[in-house]
Design an enzyme around this catalytic site. Structure first.
Site, mmCIF file in Angstrom:
data_model
loop_
_atom_site.group_PDB
_atom_site.id
_atom_site.type_symbol
_atom_site.label_atom_id
_atom_site.label_comp_id
_atom_site.label_asym_id
_atom_site.label_seq_id
_atom_site.Cartn_x
_atom_site.Cartn_y
_atom_site.Cartn_z
ATOM 1 C CG ASP A 200 1.257 21.941 -8.574
ATOM 2 O OD1 ASP A 200 2.169 22.572 -9.151
ATOM 3 O OD2 ASP A 200 0.794 22.273 -7.461
ATOM 4 C CG LEU A 201 6.746 19.449 -8.752
ATOM 5 C CD1 LEU A 201 8.127 19.961 -9.149
ATOM 6 C CD2 LEU A 201 6.839 18.020 -8.257
ATOM 7 C CG ASP A 202 6.477 24.189 -5.224
ATOM 8 O OD1 ASP A 202 7.286 23.917 -4.330
ATOM 9 O OD2 ASP A 202 6.813 24.409 -6.405
ATOM 10 C CB THR B 109 6.090 22.026 -11.844
ATOM 11 O OG1 THR B 109 6.457 23.004 -10.866
ATOM 12 C CG2 THR B 109 7.300 21.752 -12.730
ATOM 13 N N GLY B 110 5.127 24.903 -12.452
ATOM 14 C CA GLY B 110 5.593 26.221 -12.847
ATOM 15 C C GLY B 110 7.096 26.355 -12.705
ATOM 16 C CG ASP C 133 -1.487 24.083 -4.670
ATOM 17 O OD1 ASP C 133 -1.011 24.796 -3.778
ATOM 18 O OD2 ASP C 133 -0.871 23.862 -5.730
#
Length: 270
Positions: free
Chosen positions: A11-13, A45-46, A220
């Protein structure tokens, strides 16, 4: 050292990225070592591809990427891999605009892969979403949209978010899935029902022939739950929400403390 390749999904953020939206040198170095050892590293990612491509390039990835929480999966370097785009029906999108107007929301955005449609003009949002290099159309979505869309974002007043989400669950539960963005954005993100990061990750793992027990996924937020459950080793960030930590196999340090790199170095004895 592990000899069979693993698939590592990031995931990124709030996970790979520090709070300033950068990747630490330690993390970049760790990812490069894993790639050199024959492991596969992918982004899940979203975000749309337009706002994740810079990280894909920075890490010099050569894998498919999961965007829009699984609603769009493609291989940036190999068109023959296929483009898996699961969209929202246009008639449903128009109904979403109607309900949004009844709540006098700040704005409604529709995204068709990398084209963005704003219901209302909003310079602040255009800047915040880094859309200056994107095809942006402003005006009534019911008139401007001519095809099914990848996702809808409703930017609502904070006090109206629960009521709007309740309506979405009551009226459109069979057609859409919706999630609330983390603070400070009071945004409801809507994609086609049944889409999540695990759906995209399974496409990638099938392609490489990597079984679930050799998949490590980091996340997260609530849009990471299915992916962490799908992976043989789901890793929650120290800054993650409680639901993520409960479903994960392991918890690492926070995104500000290089949680991804710290876990991978320990796991692979780097």
């Amino acid at each position: 050292m592990e000899t069979k390749p693993y698939l590592i999904a990031l995931d990124l953020d709030g996970t790979l990225l520090k709070d300033d939206k950068t990747i630490s040198e330690n993390t970049l170095h760790t990812i490069q070592r894993l790639k050199d050892d024959g492991h596969y590293v992918c982004i899940s990612t979203g975000r749309p591809y337009r706002s994740s491509s810079m990280y894909y390039q920075q890490m010099e990835l050569t894998t498919p990427i999961v965007n829009f929480n699984g609603a769009f999966v493609h291989h940036p370097q190999d068109d023959s891999w296929g483009r898996y785009h699961t969209s929202l029906p246009l008639d449903v999108v128009k109904q979403l605009v109607d309900i949004s107007e009844s709540y006098n929301v700040h704005n409604v955005l529709a995204e068709v892969i990398d084209d963005v449609y704003f219901h209302y003009h909003d310079e602040h949002l255009i800047d915040a979403f880094n859309m200056n290099t994107t095809n942006v159309t402003v005006g009534d979505l019911r008139e401007n949209l001519g095809e099914d869309v990848t996702s809808v974002l409703i930017h609502a007043k904070e006090e109206d978010v629960p009521a709007i989400r309740s309506y979405l669950s009551d009226v459109h539960a069979e057609v859409i899935d919706h999630r609330r963005w983390a603070a400070p954005w009071h945004v409801i993100e809507i994609i086609k029902s049944g889409m999540n990061k695990a759906v995209g990750l399974q496409k990638i793992s099938d392609y490489y022939g990597v079984p679930r027990e050799r998949i490590i996924a980091f996340g997260d937020e609530d849009n990471d739950l299915e992916m962490l459950e799908f992976a043989g080793c789901g890793v929650a960030m120290g800054n993650g929400i409680d639901a993520v930590k409960q479903i994960a196999n392991r918890t690492t340090a926070t995104n500000e403390e290089d949680g991804v790199a710290r876990f991978l170095k320990e796991y692979f004895s780097l």
